[in-house]
Enzyme design. Structure first.
Site, short mmCIF file in Angstrom:
data_model
loop_
_atom_site.label_atom_id
_atom_site.label_comp_id
_atom_site.label_asym_id
_atom_site.label_seq_id
_atom_site.Cartn_x
_atom_site.Cartn_y
_atom_site.Cartn_z
N ASP A 1 -1.65 6.69 6.25
CA ASP A 1 -2.67 5.79 5.73
C ASP A 1 -2.93 4.76 6.83
O ASP A 1 -2.13 3.86 7.06
CB ASP A 1 -2.19 5.11 4.45
CG ASP A 1 -3.18 4.05 3.95
OD1 ASP A 1 -4.25 3.88 4.56
OD2 ASP A 1 -2.86 3.40 2.94
N TRP B 1 0.82 -1.21 0.00
CA TRP B 1 0.00 0.00 0.00
C TRP B 1 0.85 1.26 0.00
O TRP B 1 0.52 2.24 -0.67
CB TRP B 1 -0.99 -0.01 1.16
CG TRP B 1 -2.07 -1.03 0.95
CD1 TRP B 1 -2.31 -2.14 1.70
CD2 TRP B 1 -3.03 -1.06 -0.11
NE1 TRP B 1 -3.35 -2.85 1.17
CE2 TRP B 1 -3.82 -2.22 0.07
CE3 TRP B 1 -3.31 -0.23 -1.20
CZ2 TRP B 1 -4.87 -2.56 -0.80
CZ3 TRP B 1 -4.35 -0.57 -2.07
CH2 TRP B 1 -5.12 -1.72 -1.86
N LYS C 1 -12.16 -1.87 6.43
CA LYS C 1 -11.32 -2.85 7.11
C LYS C 1 -11.77 -2.98 8.57
O LYS C 1 -12.03 -4.05 9.05
CB LYS C 1 -9.84 -2.43 7.07
CG LYS C 1 -9.32 -2.07 5.68
CD LYS C 1 -9.10 -3.29 4.80
CE LYS C 1 -8.98 -2.95 3.32
NZ LYS C 1 -7.87 -2.10 2.95
#
Ligand SMILES: *Cc1c(COP(=O)(O)O)cnc(C)c1O
Length: 364
Positions: free
Chosen positions: A174, A104, A198
């Protein structure tokens, strides 16, 4: 309810059962509204209260000072990969510092490179993204516009045990896969973003927390929908927000406050769950091999390998037959991944550990 399996999906992921039950119970008519959350205006009193409550819950959970704004945006964490550098890097004549810890972070870096100068201050490539950097392993440029890091790498299963040291340079994070899973030192952050799917709700809403001094630096001329100021001034109601997703975030954050008792309690439970799995890996005499180095082990996504890919496929198949679903690792890294976000009950982890021991006895 007896049809529900233990769902170890990395995202969208399992939600707290009492939240799903409340959604189900109120789906046809919200109390007092006479209509479904799916049918009411985002400008109705009912929804105004829901979004205000969602924000208040997040503020309370994180102990958020007044100088921070909470925004409910769309486009996923993936749009934030672009919106952050479009806002703060493009045309600034300065550069931003990025820590590349896994899949990511690489995506975030690639989008920033389209917008301006970027320095990679740490890259975990040579150890196959199995750990995060320690203090002293990176040098922050004191003139950087911000330092970007990924608090939890969902695919590799590594997590920062604490915020990196960045001096006065604003920290941008993030936090998609560990948002509201533990207390954080919030004053260290200039901006935090997290897709809800998530750990805190369904897909469709991205939570952005932004400090005033960064908001003041937003340049003119951005598309309206990409201007953080517009969303802050309109309390995320400039256009139609993802009403249903925000409603569920409100219920999940209320569950965190009222049923769990807050982030310290949640963190203790998350540590307990992760420890159970890492212990099972560590006592397996090499049958299970954890991907993450011990001091970078994620509390949210536990990743490991078996002796062969055939055994890994067999493990995933037999686990599914035992009611333990979505354990296949990400296609880019293989192996096994158990995502054990806030809503995964201890019972699910215990059942997985028992399955792991049994599988090892039969196949080692
Ligand atoms: C899932 C994930 C993303 C991507 O989120 P989208 O909402 O699909 O854009 C970004 N970062 C991390 C850490 C993630 O886990």
């Amino acid at each position: 309810m007896n049809q529900r399996v233990f769902n170890f999906s990395p995202g969208p992921a399992t939600l707290p059962l009492p939240v799903l039950q409340e959604v189900q119970q109120n789906l046809l008519a919200l109390p007092g509204a006479g209509a479904s959350i799916l049918e009411i205006s985002h400008r109705s009193k009912t929804f105004e209260q829901i979004i205000a409550q969602a924000e208040a819950n997040i503020r309370q959970l994180l102990n958020l000072p007044d100088e921070y704004h909470v925004l409910f945006l769309q486009g996923g964490a993936s749009l934030q990969f672009s919106q952050v550098p479009m806002t703060f890097l493009r045309g600034s004549g300065r550069s931003a510092d990025y820590m590349v810890t896994g899949s990511w972070a690489k995506r975030a870096l690639a989008e920033a490179q389209r917008e301006g100068g970027v320095r990679v201050i740490w890259d975990g490539k040579e150890n196959n993204y199995s750990r995060v950097p320690k203090k002293g392993e990176y040098d922050v440029n004191p003139d950087a516009v911000y330092v970007h890091f990924t608090s939890n790498e969902t695919i590799q299963g590594i997590q920062f045990p604490a915020e990196p040291e960045t001096g006065d340079v604003p920290l941008v994070c993030d936090a998609s896969s560990d948002f509201l899973s533990r207390p954080i030192d919030v004053k260290r952050y200039g901006l935090i973003y997290a897709g809800a799917q998530k750990n805190v709700g369904p897909a469709g809403v991205t939570i952005v927390i932004i400090r005033n001094d960064l908001l003041e630096r937003v340049p003119d001329g951005l598309p309206t929908m990409l201007d953080y100021r517009v969303h802050a001034e309109n309390h995320s109601l400039y256009n139609t927000p993802p009403v249903f997703a925000i409603y569920v975030v409100m219920l999940v954050t209320r569950w965190l406050l009222e049923s769990i008792g807050g982030l310290e309690q949640m963190h203790a439970i998350n540590q307990q769950k992760a420890q159970m799995l890492y212990d099972a890996i560590d006592r397996s005499e090499g049958f299970y091999r954890g991907h993450a180095q011990p001091d970078s082990r994620s509390l949210m996504n536990v990743t490991w390998r078996l002796p062969t890919e055939e055994l890994e496929a067999q493990f995933v198949k037999e686990a599914k037959e035992a009611g333990l679903h979505e354990l296949k690792g990400h296609r880019s890294v293989g192996g096994i991944r158990a995502s054990i976000y806030n809503a995964m009950p201890i019972e699910g982890v215990r059942t997985l550990v028992e399955f792991m021991e049994d599988f090892r006895r039969r196949h080692a």
